[in-house]
Design a protein around this motif. Structure first.
Motif, PDB file in Angstrom:
ATOM      1  N   HIS A 151       0.862  -1.185   0.000  1.00  0.00           N
ATOM      2  CA  HIS A 151       0.000   0.000   0.000  1.00  0.00           C
ATOM      3  C   HIS A 151       0.899   1.237   0.000  1.00  0.00           C
ATOM      4  O   HIS A 151       1.155   1.849   1.037  1.00  0.00           O
ATOM      5  N   LEU A 152       1.382   1.609  -1.174  1.00  0.00           N
ATOM      6  CA  LEU A 152       2.349   2.698  -1.266  1.00  0.00           C
ATOM      7  C   LEU A 152       1.746   4.052  -0.920  1.00  0.00           C
ATOM      8  O   LEU A 152       2.479   5.002  -0.621  1.00  0.00           O
ATOM      9  N   ARG A 153       0.425   4.148  -0.957  1.00  0.00           N
ATOM     10  CA  ARG A 153      -0.225   5.417  -0.603  1.00  0.00           C
ATOM     11  C   ARG A 153      -0.471   5.529   0.887  1.00  0.00           C
ATOM     12  O   ARG A 153      -0.931   6.570   1.362  1.00  0.00           O
ATOM     13  N   ALA A 154      -0.198   4.460   1.612  1.00  0.00           N
ATOM     14  CA  ALA A 154      -0.432   4.483   3.063  1.00  0.00           C
ATOM     15  C   ALA A 154       0.858   4.149   3.816  1.00  0.00           C
ATOM     16  O   ALA A 154       0.853   3.388   4.780  1.00  0.00           O
ATOM     17  N   LEU A 155       1.963   4.716   3.356  1.00  0.00           N
ATOM     18  CA  LEU A 155       3.247   4.471   4.012  1.00  0.00           C
ATOM     19  C   LEU A 155       3.308   5.156   5.363  1.00  0.00           C
ATOM     20  O   LEU A 155       2.635   6.171   5.584  1.00  0.00           O
ATOM     21  N   THR A 184       4.361   7.535   8.384  1.00  0.00           N
ATOM     22  CA  THR A 184       4.819   8.926   8.337  1.00  0.00           C
ATOM     23  C   THR A 184       5.715   9.285   9.512  1.00  0.00           C
ATOM     24  O   THR A 184       6.374  10.327   9.476  1.00  0.00           O
TER      25      THR A 184
END
Length: 268
Positions: free
Chosen positions: A167-171, A173
């Protein structure tokens, strides 16, 4: 991170020396590459199953069950490499396995969810043990190839297998989470497997299998410190049995009534 760690290990001695050292005397052939990649598939399956089991059974229970893998490793070593399996070695392995049973028999307060989830976690840990044994046997089969290169190929296989599910959009932070991932990549996936494969290539599978039983003891200690998972008296006895059996196998201690003959010889 683990890929960079493995590449640095292979390339630290200069291009020509690195190619000869990492790929072995015969070089990296399509057959050896395919075999290493097959080990990578087994290793990824091992990772997926063991990490999934942690959320269903506790870390200590899942790891203890996972450490039935020395028996699978020893059996595959006897079948594929014709390694001599004596009654003494079988005896020590059985004592270690009895210790694993004692450690795993009580799930205690720190175990995961309900009964169904618990046994699913145990089955996942058993599946992970099998795939680990397959990956270890592949590393031993590739005894002429540097463990750095085996780990590098397998990490690349893992990236290819798992990339579609990332899930590259939910890496993450926050720095702490990234720090955990970097630590797992560099230490567990990189350094540990380089050392592990190097040891497997040099040691008989019976000795490597016996020493693997120390792994659940470390996991139990971590489980206690990090999550407060306490051991029952039976589990403490099991832990002691694992340590004694590992030491007996490593130092060649003699069990009463056994003289190191192979099981087949004893029947004859």
């Amino acid at each position: 991170m683990s890929t960079a760690c493995c590449r640095k290990s292979c390339g630290s001695s200069g291009p020509e020396h690195a190619r000869e050292t990492c790929a072995g005397r015969r070089g990296l052939t399509p057959r050896t590459f395919a075999l290493a990649a097959f080990g990578g598939v087994a290793l990824v399956a091992n990772w997926l199953l063991i990490f999934a089991s942690f959320s269903r059974a506790s870390i200590s229970i899942a790891t203890a069950v996972y450490n039935t893998q020395p028996f699978m490793l020893v059996a595959l070593g006897a079948l594929l490499f014709s390694e001599r399996l004596t009654a003494m070695k079988v005896g020590w392995l059985c004592i270690a396995f009895a210790g694993v049973v004692l450690v795993a028999q009580a799930k205690g307060g720190g175990a995961g969810g309900g009964g169904g989830d618990y046994f699913t976690g145990v089955l996942m840990a058993l599946g992970a043990a099998f795939f680990y044994a397959v990956a270890a046997i592949v590393a031993k089969k590739l005894g002429d190839m540097a463990p750095h290169l085996i780990a590098l190929i397998q990490v690349c296989v893992g990236i290819a297998m798992l990339a579609p599910f990332a899930h590259l959009r939910a890496l993450p932070t926050d720095a702490a989470t990234w720090g955990i991932h970097v630590t797992m990549g560099v230490i567990y996936t990189g350094l540990v497997f380089i050392l592990l494969y190097g040891a497997i290539q040099k040691l008989p599978t019976t000795v490597a299998g016996a020493l693997s039983f120390i792994y659940p003891l470390v996991a139990i200690g971590v489980d206690f410190v990090a999550f407060g998972q306490r051991l029952t008296p039976a589990q403490l006895i099991g832990a002691a049995a694992i340590l004694v059996a590992a030491a007996g196998m490593t130092f060649g201690w003699t069990l009463p009534g056994l003289r190191g003959r192979s099981p087949a010889a004893r029947k004859g």
